[in-house]
Write a protein that holds these residues in place. Structure first.
Motif, PDB file in Angstrom:
ATOM      1  N   ASP A 183       0.849  -1.184   0.000  1.00  0.00           N
ATOM      2  CA  ASP A 183       0.000   0.000   0.000  1.00  0.00           C
ATOM      3  C   ASP A 183       0.887   1.237   0.000  1.00  0.00           C
ATOM      4  O   ASP A 183       2.093   1.151   0.299  1.00  0.00           O
ATOM      5  CB  ASP A 183      -0.890   0.033   1.251  1.00  0.00           C
ATOM      6  N   VAL A 184       0.318   2.368  -0.312  1.00  0.00           N
ATOM      7  CA  VAL A 184       1.019   3.639  -0.176  1.00  0.00           C
ATOM      8  C   VAL A 184       0.366   4.386   0.980  1.00  0.00           C
ATOM      9  O   VAL A 184      -0.826   4.683   0.950  1.00  0.00           O
ATOM     10  CB  VAL A 184       0.971   4.471  -1.467  1.00  0.00           C
ATOM     11  N   GLY A 187       2.435   8.679   1.363  1.00  0.00           N
ATOM     12  CA  GLY A 187       3.455   8.834   0.331  1.00  0.00           C
ATOM     13  C   GLY A 187       4.551   7.785   0.337  1.00  0.00           C
ATOM     14  O   GLY A 187       5.451   7.836  -0.501  1.00  0.00           O
ATOM     15  N   VAL A 188       4.485   6.815   1.262  1.00  0.00           N
ATOM     16  CA  VAL A 188       5.529   5.785   1.366  1.00  0.00           C
ATOM     17  C   VAL A 188       4.928   4.418   1.055  1.00  0.00           C
ATOM     18  O   VAL A 188       3.891   4.045   1.606  1.00  0.00           O
ATOM     19  CB  VAL A 188       6.154   5.777   2.776  1.00  0.00           C
ATOM     20  N   ARG A 189       5.585   3.674   0.160  1.00  0.00           N
ATOM     21  CA  ARG A 189       5.123   2.329  -0.158  1.00  0.00           C
ATOM     22  C   ARG A 189       5.440   1.402   1.012  1.00  0.00           C
ATOM     23  O   ARG A 189       6.575   1.356   1.500  1.00  0.00           O
ATOM     24  CB  ARG A 189       5.796   1.834  -1.435  1.00  0.00           C
ATOM     25  N   MET A 202       8.868  -1.062   5.302  1.00  0.00           N
ATOM     26  CA  MET A 202       9.134   0.046   4.389  1.00  0.00           C
ATOM     27  C   MET A 202      10.618   0.039   4.022  1.00  0.00           C
ATOM     28  O   MET A 202      11.444  -0.398   4.821  1.00  0.00           O
ATOM     29  CB  MET A 202       8.770   1.378   5.047  1.00  0.00           C
ATOM     30  N   ALA A 206      13.331   5.138   1.332  1.00  0.00           N
ATOM     31  CA  ALA A 206      12.184   6.049   1.253  1.00  0.00           C
ATOM     32  C   ALA A 206      12.293   7.168   2.273  1.00  0.00           C
ATOM     33  O   ALA A 206      11.603   8.189   2.158  1.00  0.00           O
ATOM     34  CB  ALA A 206      10.881   5.270   1.452  1.00  0.00           C
TER      35      ALA A 206
END
Length: 363
Positions: A183-184, A187-189, A202, A206
């Motif tokens: 998921d994002v 703003g971070v996957r 994560m 990132a």
């Protein structure tokens, strides 16, 4: 006046704390938690008035009882005693403290040794997880000495193999509680995953990091920790954990390609301080993420081929190896079983004293 409560202080894996027989503590949870806080010396940053070691890894307790469930020998409740807060969190599992539950039960006579190797099925009440734990018991006594070494613990000790049974989704309800392999979030996957421990995975890059930073360097980075918490709070809701502001789950793990011959490099926050190593079930969950195609971890991991994989998770003080038994079908990978090796040691047997004003004991 003080109330005396029997306990044994045990090291389990890379954690330690007092273990109690459930019947020796108050039956109602609020009073029980007040007793545990008094025993450990919380809330206080030094835990100077209790047994706690002023670190999340040494502010833990285990509560054990003989199980009445068919096919289960022991019921184990893990408690993470908050240091600066007057609160005991029984939401998560702890595979390190689990390693000491069997030896404690044998020492206190809750179960009996069965030959030179005693196998116990233990139900972790926190999440309903069942595991099989093997303990060396020559001449009917727990053996603590041996040649097994685990990173994060000096010296060697007797091995305690643990096989986790049906742990997928034990806290969140499913392995991938958001329904997605990635998921994002803000703003971070991220990969939100629970194979015994809810973890948000994560990539370190990132956040402008290499993923190889030291624990102290990461703990001093207030901007980083605020950024991680801004992701953790919505992730908790997405993972069916509700408001996690006052919970120690989900854990937050930053990953990078392996650097010292392992499968994946990790820096895990539990949840606001970087772990000196990596938790047992957190490592199992990270290893699971590493073998899932499309996950954040899979893209940077070096995973062995075959259905039986030894996945090595690098962490600030060494590495943690997990043996995964997997099944590949229809382009997907299913983790059927996770097994690992821990050690434990009895450190002190006696009584802990708490003020009678907290609990006057059983009458």
């Amino acid at each position: 006046m003080l109330t005396a409560i029997p306990c044994i202080v045990m090291r389990g894996g890379t954690s330690k704390g007092p273990f109690f027989i459930a019947a020796d503590l108050p039956a109602d949870a609020p009073t029980r938690d007040r007793v545990l806080l008094a025993a450990m010396g919380s809330p206080d940053s030094r835990q100077i008035d209790g047994l706690g070691g002023a670190d999340p890894l040494t502010s833990k307790v285990g509560i054990v009882a003989r199980s009445e469930r068919p096919g289960v020998d022991l019921d184990f409740l893990f408690g993470q005693v908050l240091i600066d807060e007057g609160r005991v969190d029984t939401t998560p599992n702890c595979g390190n403290m689990l390693a000491a539950a069997g030896p404690f039960a044998l020492e206190r006579g809750l179960v009996q040794a069965t030959g030179g190797l005693t196998k116990l099925r233990i139900l972790t009440l926190n999440t309903g997880m069942v595991s099989e734990v093997s303990i060396e018991t020559p001449a009917g006594r727990v053996n603590y000495e041996g040649q097994t070494r685990i990173d994060g613990v000096p010296g060697t000790a007797a091995p305690i193999p643990i096989v986790f049974l049906d742990v997928a989704g034990s806290v969140c309800g499913s392995l991938l509680p958001t329904g997605n392999v990635a998921d994002v979030i803000d703003g971070v996957r991220a990969t939100c995953i629970d194979n015994g421990m809810p973890v948000v995975v994560m990539r370190a890059e990132a956040f402008g990091l290499t993923g190889y930073e030291s624990r102290d360097e990461l703990n001093a980075n207030r901007e980083l920790k605020a950024r991680i918490e801004a992701i953790r709070l919505p992730a908790g809701r997405m993972m069916n954990l509700g408001d996690v502001a006052r919970k120690v789950v989900p854990k937050m793990s930053l990953v990078a390609p392996p650097r010292t011959g392992g499968s994946l490099c990790s820096r895990t926050f539990i949840p606001h301080e970087c772990h000196a190593a990596v938790g047992v079930l957190g490592a199992v969950t990270l290893a699971t993420a590493a073998v899932l195609p499309g996950s954040v971890a899979h893209g940077v991991a070096d995973v062995p081929k075959g259905d039986r994989k030894l996945v090595s998770i690098e962490h600030p003080s060494g590495e943690f190896s997990i043996e995964l038994t997997t099944e590949t079908a229809g382009g997907g990978v299913t983790v059927k079983q996770a097994a690992l090796l821990r050690t434990a040691r009895m450190l002190m047997r006696g009584e802990v004293f708490v003020p009678a004003s907290v609990w006057a004991g059983h009458r």
